[in-house]
Design a protein around this motif. Structure first.
Motif, mmCIF file in Angstrom:
data_model
loop_
_atom_site.group_PDB
_atom_site.id
_atom_site.type_symbol
_atom_site.label_atom_id
_atom_site.label_comp_id
_atom_site.label_asym_id
_atom_site.label_seq_id
_atom_site.Cartn_x
_atom_site.Cartn_y
_atom_site.Cartn_z
ATOM 1 N N ALA A 102 29.422 59.870 109.987
ATOM 2 C CA ALA A 102 28.487 59.017 110.711
ATOM 3 C C ALA A 102 27.247 58.793 109.851
ATOM 4 N N LEU A 103 26.984 57.532 109.511
ATOM 5 C CA LEU A 103 25.828 57.191 108.695
ATOM 6 C C LEU A 103 24.852 56.359 109.513
ATOM 7 N N VAL A 104 23.704 56.935 109.797
ATOM 8 C CA VAL A 104 22.681 56.247 110.575
ATOM 9 C C VAL A 104 21.780 55.508 109.590
ATOM 10 N N GLU A 105 22.240 54.344 109.171
ATOM 11 C CA GLU A 105 21.511 53.570 108.172
ATOM 12 C C GLU A 105 21.996 52.129 108.181
ATOM 13 N N ARG A 106 21.211 51.257 107.592
ATOM 14 C CA ARG A 106 21.608 49.865 107.366
ATOM 15 C C ARG A 106 21.904 49.734 105.883
ATOM 16 N N ALA A 107 23.155 49.898 105.525
ATOM 17 C CA ALA A 107 23.536 49.913 104.118
ATOM 18 C C ALA A 107 23.414 48.526 103.508
ATOM 19 N N ALA A 108 22.912 48.474 102.299
ATOM 20 C CA ALA A 108 22.752 47.196 101.588
ATOM 21 C C ALA A 108 22.784 47.464 100.091
ATOM 22 N N GLY A 109 22.911 46.393 99.317
ATOM 23 C CA GLY A 109 22.831 46.500 97.871
ATOM 24 C C GLY A 109 23.849 47.462 97.282
ATOM 25 N N GLU A 110 23.391 48.268 96.321
ATOM 26 C CA GLU A 110 24.274 49.198 95.621
ATOM 27 C C GLU A 110 24.813 50.272 96.560
ATOM 28 N N ARG A 111 24.026 50.644 97.551
ATOM 29 C CA ARG A 111 24.499 51.632 98.525
ATOM 30 C C ARG A 111 25.718 51.099 99.276
ATOM 31 N N LEU A 112 25.661 49.840 99.692
ATOM 32 C CA LEU A 112 26.793 49.237 100.388
ATOM 33 C C LEU A 112 28.004 49.150 99.466
ATOM 34 N N ARG A 113 27.788 48.760 98.229
ATOM 35 C CA ARG A 113 28.898 48.692 97.280
ATOM 36 C C ARG A 113 29.528 50.066 97.073
ATOM 37 N N GLU A 114 28.713 51.087 97.037
ATOM 38 C CA GLU A 114 29.225 52.451 96.884
ATOM 39 C C GLU A 114 30.141 52.829 98.050
ATOM 40 N N LEU A 115 29.721 52.479 99.269
ATOM 41 C CA LEU A 115 30.534 52.783 100.443
ATOM 42 C C LEU A 115 31.831 51.985 100.434
ATOM 43 N N VAL A 116 31.745 50.715 100.077
ATOM 44 C CA VAL A 116 32.936 49.868 100.012
ATOM 45 C C VAL A 116 33.889 50.371 98.936
ATOM 46 N N ARG A 117 33.349 50.767 97.812
ATOM 47 C CA ARG A 117 34.170 51.242 96.690
ATOM 48 C C ARG A 117 35.032 52.425 97.088
ATOM 49 N N ASP A 118 34.524 53.260 97.973
ATOM 50 C CA ASP A 118 35.228 54.483 98.377
ATOM 51 C C ASP A 118 36.233 54.240 99.500
#
Length: 258
Positions: A102-118
């Motif tokens: 559970a990630l309580v955040e609004r992911a964007a930019g490189e952080r979002l890419r990191e999550l998508v990559r995994d």
């Protein structure tokens, strides 16, 4: 799979299209769910119950009383709690064998890419165009399939965007970023509760089909649902060869396969 898993997922395993190998692919998969609200609730519930081994819920909002009309992962007792954390509690109650982050955040930019990559597959269950375009860009960049859904009032839509297929469009091919589509909020326009269940469940179905290699995904097709008449309309969607989001990647992928 152990004996408990064979029993839990036996109704999947009985399906010729799934079987033990398909169920194992589900167990080995990681689904990234952006949004733990109206669409994310039914989508995540079916992903967890169906045996997706890892689920990441991303949402920076808290449970509000007005959410409970349609956001079925949450309860009255959890009003005020983060939606991602509330969702995790519900999913683990259904299937404690699933790993839920559970990630309580609004992911964007490189952080979002990191999550998508995994992730193995990404489900966009958000409620605004900015997030949808950001998720699409990350999925195109990382070469991950995207299952997109949306519902407002009595209208729903669903599609799959998978640019691993050079002929397939991305979300921006259909809804260009410079088109200035206006976001319509549930808080002002309303939403018919069962429709988010219908579309969210179908997002889970498309995600699991992609993971298990079952049937034909909705790539290149947009389904529109009119909840007043309960009629579906299917529209073919082509790739925009000059799309600023996916054209360069598709060209690169095509060259690498020559």
């Amino acid at each position: 799979m152990d004996d408990t898993q064979l029993l839990r997922y036996s109704r999947h395993i009985l399906l010729d299209e799934v079987g033990i190998e398909g169920q194992q692919r589900l167990l080995d998969a990681h689904a990234l769910v952006i949004g733990a609200g109206g669409l994310g609730s039914p989508a995540a519930l079916y992903l967890a119950s169906g045996g997706i081994g890892r689920i990441t819920l991303v949402d920076d909002d808290e449970v509000d009383l007005t959410n409970l009309q349609r956001q079925v992962m949450h309860t009255t007792a959890r009003v005020g709690q983060p939606k991602a954390a509330s969702g995790r509690e519900t999913l683990l109650a259904i299937n404690p064998e699933v790993e839920v982050r559970a990630l309580v955040e609004r992911a964007a930019g490189e952080r979002l890419r990191e999550l998508v990559r995994d992730a193995t597959v990404v489900l966009d269950c958000s409620d605004n165009f900015a997030t949808r375009h950001a998720v699409n860009r990350a999925c195109v960049a990382e070469g991950k399939p995207l299952v997109s859904g949306a519902v407002i009032r009595f209208d729903g839509q669903l599609s799959v965007f998978d640019t691993r297929d050079a002929a397939a469009p991305c979300y921006a091919c259909l809804f260009p970023e410079d088109s200035h589509f206006e976001d319509v909020a549930c808080s002002t326009m309303g939403v018919f509760a069962p429709l988010v269940g219908v579309v969210g469940a179908m997002q889970a179905a498309e995600a699991m089909k992609l993971v298990a290699g079952i049937g034909q995904p909705l790539t290149g097709r947009l389904l529109l649902l009119d909840g007043r008449t309960m009629e579906w309309t299917g529209i073919g969607v082509g790739r925009n060869p000059s799309c600023p989001v996916c054209a360069a990647r598709v060209a690169t992928c095509a060259m690498s396969h020559e």
